[in-house]
Write a protein that holds these residues in place. Structure first.
Motif, PDB file in Angstrom:
ATOM      1  N   ILE A  34       0.852  -1.203   0.000  1.00 36.25           N
ATOM      2  CA  ILE A  34       0.000   0.000   0.000  1.00 36.25           C
ATOM      3  C   ILE A  34       0.883   1.246   0.000  1.00 36.25           C
ATOM      4  CG2 ILE A  34      -1.838   1.269   1.165  1.00 36.25           C
ATOM      5  CD1 ILE A  34      -2.806  -1.370   2.364  1.00 36.25           C
ATOM      6  N   ALA A  37       2.395   1.626  -3.477  1.00 33.56           N
ATOM      7  CA  ALA A  37       1.389   2.117  -4.437  1.00 33.56           C
ATOM      8  C   ALA A  37       1.188   3.624  -4.254  1.00 33.56           C
ATOM      9  CB  ALA A  37       0.069   1.377  -4.241  1.00 33.56           C
ATOM     10  N   ASN A  38       1.229   4.063  -2.999  1.00 30.93           N
ATOM     11  CA  ASN A  38       1.061   5.492  -2.745  1.00 30.93           C
ATOM     12  C   ASN A  38       2.280   6.299  -3.177  1.00 30.93           C
ATOM     13  OD1 ASN A  38      -1.543   6.435  -1.109  1.00 30.93           O
ATOM     14  ND2 ASN A  38      -1.080   4.319  -0.574  1.00 30.93           N
ATOM     15  N   THR A  43       0.756  10.223  -3.975  1.00 32.96           N
ATOM     16  CA  THR A  43      -0.207  10.758  -2.997  1.00 32.96           C
ATOM     17  C   THR A  43       0.542  11.429  -1.831  1.00 32.96           C
ATOM     18  OG1 THR A  43      -0.276   8.780  -1.626  1.00 32.96           O
ATOM     19  CG2 THR A  43      -1.772   8.828  -3.527  1.00 32.96           C
ATOM     20  N   LEU A  45       0.229  10.655   1.255  1.00 35.29           N
ATOM     21  CA  LEU A  45       0.710   9.543   2.088  1.00 35.29           C
ATOM     22  C   LEU A  45       2.022   8.989   1.532  1.00 35.29           C
ATOM     23  CD1 LEU A  45       0.310   7.373   4.321  1.00 35.29           C
ATOM     24  CD2 LEU A  45      -1.143   6.112   2.732  1.00 35.29           C
ATOM     25  N   ARG A  71      -8.356   0.331   5.909  1.00 39.75           N
ATOM     26  CA  ARG A  71      -8.355  -0.858   5.059  1.00 39.75           C
ATOM     27  C   ARG A  71      -9.151  -1.993   5.694  1.00 39.75           C
ATOM     28  NH1 ARG A  71      -9.403  -4.087   2.375  1.00 39.75           N
ATOM     29  NH2 ARG A  71      -8.312  -5.290   0.768  1.00 39.75           N
TER      30      ARG A  71
HETATM   31  P1  ADP Z   1      -4.999   8.127  -0.145  1.00 38.73           P
HETATM   32  O1  ADP Z   1      -6.399   8.065   0.428  1.00 38.73           O
HETATM   33  O2  ADP Z   1      -3.948   8.302   0.903  1.00 38.73           O
HETATM   34  O3  ADP Z   1      -4.864   9.071  -1.302  1.00 38.73           O
HETATM   35  P2  ADP Z   1      -5.716   5.848  -1.684  1.00 38.73           P
HETATM   36  O4  ADP Z   1      -6.610   5.009  -0.832  1.00 38.73           O
HETATM   37  O5  ADP Z   1      -6.350   6.745  -2.698  1.00 38.73           O
HETATM   38  O6  ADP Z   1      -4.736   6.678  -0.746  1.00 38.73           O
HETATM   39  O7  ADP Z   1      -4.731   4.869  -2.447  1.00 38.73           O
HETATM   40  C1  ADP Z   1      -3.653   5.368  -3.186  1.00 38.73           C
HETATM   41  C2  ADP Z   1      -3.015   4.210  -3.909  1.00 38.73           C
HETATM   42  O8  ADP Z   1      -2.835   3.120  -3.010  1.00 38.73           O
HETATM   43  C3  ADP Z   1      -3.863   3.697  -5.060  1.00 38.73           C
HETATM   44  O9  ADP Z   1      -3.022   3.462  -6.166  1.00 38.73           O
HETATM   45  C4  ADP Z   1      -4.457   2.400  -4.555  1.00 38.73           C
HETATM   46  O10 ADP Z   1      -4.553   1.443  -5.592  1.00 38.73           O
HETATM   47  C5  ADP Z   1      -3.433   1.967  -3.534  1.00 38.73           C
HETATM   48  N1  ADP Z   1      -4.093   1.235  -2.445  1.00 38.73           N
HETATM   49  C6  ADP Z   1      -4.922   1.722  -1.508  1.00 38.73           C
HETATM   50  N2  ADP Z   1      -5.328   0.753  -0.684  1.00 38.73           N
HETATM   51  C7  ADP Z   1      -4.742  -0.371  -1.121  1.00 38.73           C
HETATM   52  C8  ADP Z   1      -4.747  -1.726  -0.696  1.00 38.73           C
HETATM   53  N3  ADP Z   1      -5.430  -2.129   0.349  1.00 38.73           N
HETATM   54  N4  ADP Z   1      -4.006  -2.620  -1.372  1.00 38.73           N
HETATM   55  C9  ADP Z   1      -3.275  -2.234  -2.422  1.00 38.73           C
HETATM   56  N5  ADP Z   1      -3.228  -0.971  -2.881  1.00 38.73           N
HETATM   57  C10 ADP Z   1      -3.943  -0.058  -2.245  1.00 38.73           C
END
Ligand code: ADP
Ligand code: ADP
Ligand code: ADP
Length: 213
Positions: A34, A37-38, A43, A45, A71
């Motif tokens: 996670i 990915a951020n 983002t 985060l 989550r």
């Molecule tokens: P924020 O709310 O901090 O902006 P997001 O929830 O929008 O974060 O997620 C940002 C990125 O993290 C996205 O690309 C999303 O696919 C990834 N992501 C969020 N939650 C998960 C998860 N549980 N597993 C894998 N990737 C996740």
């Protein structure tokens, strides 16, 4: 099943998480994934987490816990989940209790993957991850990946920044100091089961499934 995987960096948590989550039809929740990915999504985060990840340090508890709380509140986690990479210290373990308590449930089991330091270093130095599907490979153990292409999806394989030797050493110290106390914590609660994580991926999966069923 509500399950936590614990073990040093390189123990094979991400690799086994895929198979175990499939076997029990539960979502795999990896805090490292996670965060990554951020970071790649740019983002807020991700921006915050990146500096800690690059240094091999833990991202501050406050942010990490808020992320996990969100989550675990999602519908697909209601019937069970596998946590990979969380909790990473005793404070996070108490917070996990509190999150699950608020959701009216509790943890079933903590699975420790046991490997020696030498093997951890060997595994981390050869780790490659697919940019596209996230599958985890190893340059020696999965020799077909030497060309840098993912056998599953054709995506590009990359080496994580934090798998450089110097950062690895620091992450192992962080594990020993901050994460390994969880072993005693969960042993005292009779929630810990241990699996020998030396051997082929298939052997380790089999051992893990055996102790979990
Ligand atoms: P924020 O709310 O901090 O902006 P997001 O929830 O929008 O974060 O997620 C940002 C990125 O993290 C996205 O690309 C999303 O696919 C990834 N992501 C969020 N939650 C998960 C998860 N549980 N597993 C894998 N990737 C996740
Ligand atoms: P590994 O699989 O090698 O153990 P992860 O992918 O789980 O590594 O984690 C990579 C990095 O993400 C960690 O070094 C840390 O900076 C951050 N991270 C992941 N999970 C947590 C957590 N529970 N608490 C704080 N930081 C975390
Ligand atoms: P973690 O999530 O605990 O940091 P990974 O699952 O990412 O560990 O595994 C680290 C590296 O070791 C990867 O390159 C992976 O392909 C490799 N690996 C995992 N399990 C085994 C195993 N049983 N034997 C050999 N290599 C393994």
């Amino acid at each position: 099943m509500r399950l936590v995987l614990v073990g040093p960096p390189g123990a094979g948590k991400g690799t086994q998480a895929e198979f175990i989550a499939d076997r029990f039809t539960i979502p795999k929740i990896s805090t490292g994934d996670i965060f990554r990915a951020n970071v790649s999504g740019g983002t807020e985060l991700g921006k915050l987490a990146k500096q800690y990840m690059d240094a091999g340090d833990l991202v501050p508890d406050k942010v990490t816990i808020a992320m996990v709380r969100d989550r675990l509140g999602e519908p697909d986690a209601a019937a069970g989940f596998l946590l990979d990479g969380f909790p990473r210290n005793v404070a996070q373990a108490y917070e996990l209790d509190s999150i699950l308590g608020d959701l009216g449930t509790s943890l079933d089991v903590v699975l420790e993957l046991q490997v020696d330091n030498e093997e951890v270093v060997r595994r981390l130095s050869g780790r490659r991850t697919c940019r596209k599907c996230g599958h985890i490979w190893h340059v020696e153990y999965d020799s077909t990946q030497a060309d840098g292409v993912c056998d599953k999806c054709g995506g590009e394989l990359y080496q994580r920044d934090d798998d450089q030797a110097e950062t690895v050493r620091h992450r192992l110290d962080v594990y020993a100091e901050q994460t390994s106390p969880l072993i005693e914590f969960y042993t005292n609660r009779s929630q810990l089961v241990v699996v020998d994580a030396i051997g082929t991926v298939e052997d380790v999966t089999e051992r893990a499934i055996r102790v979990l069923t």
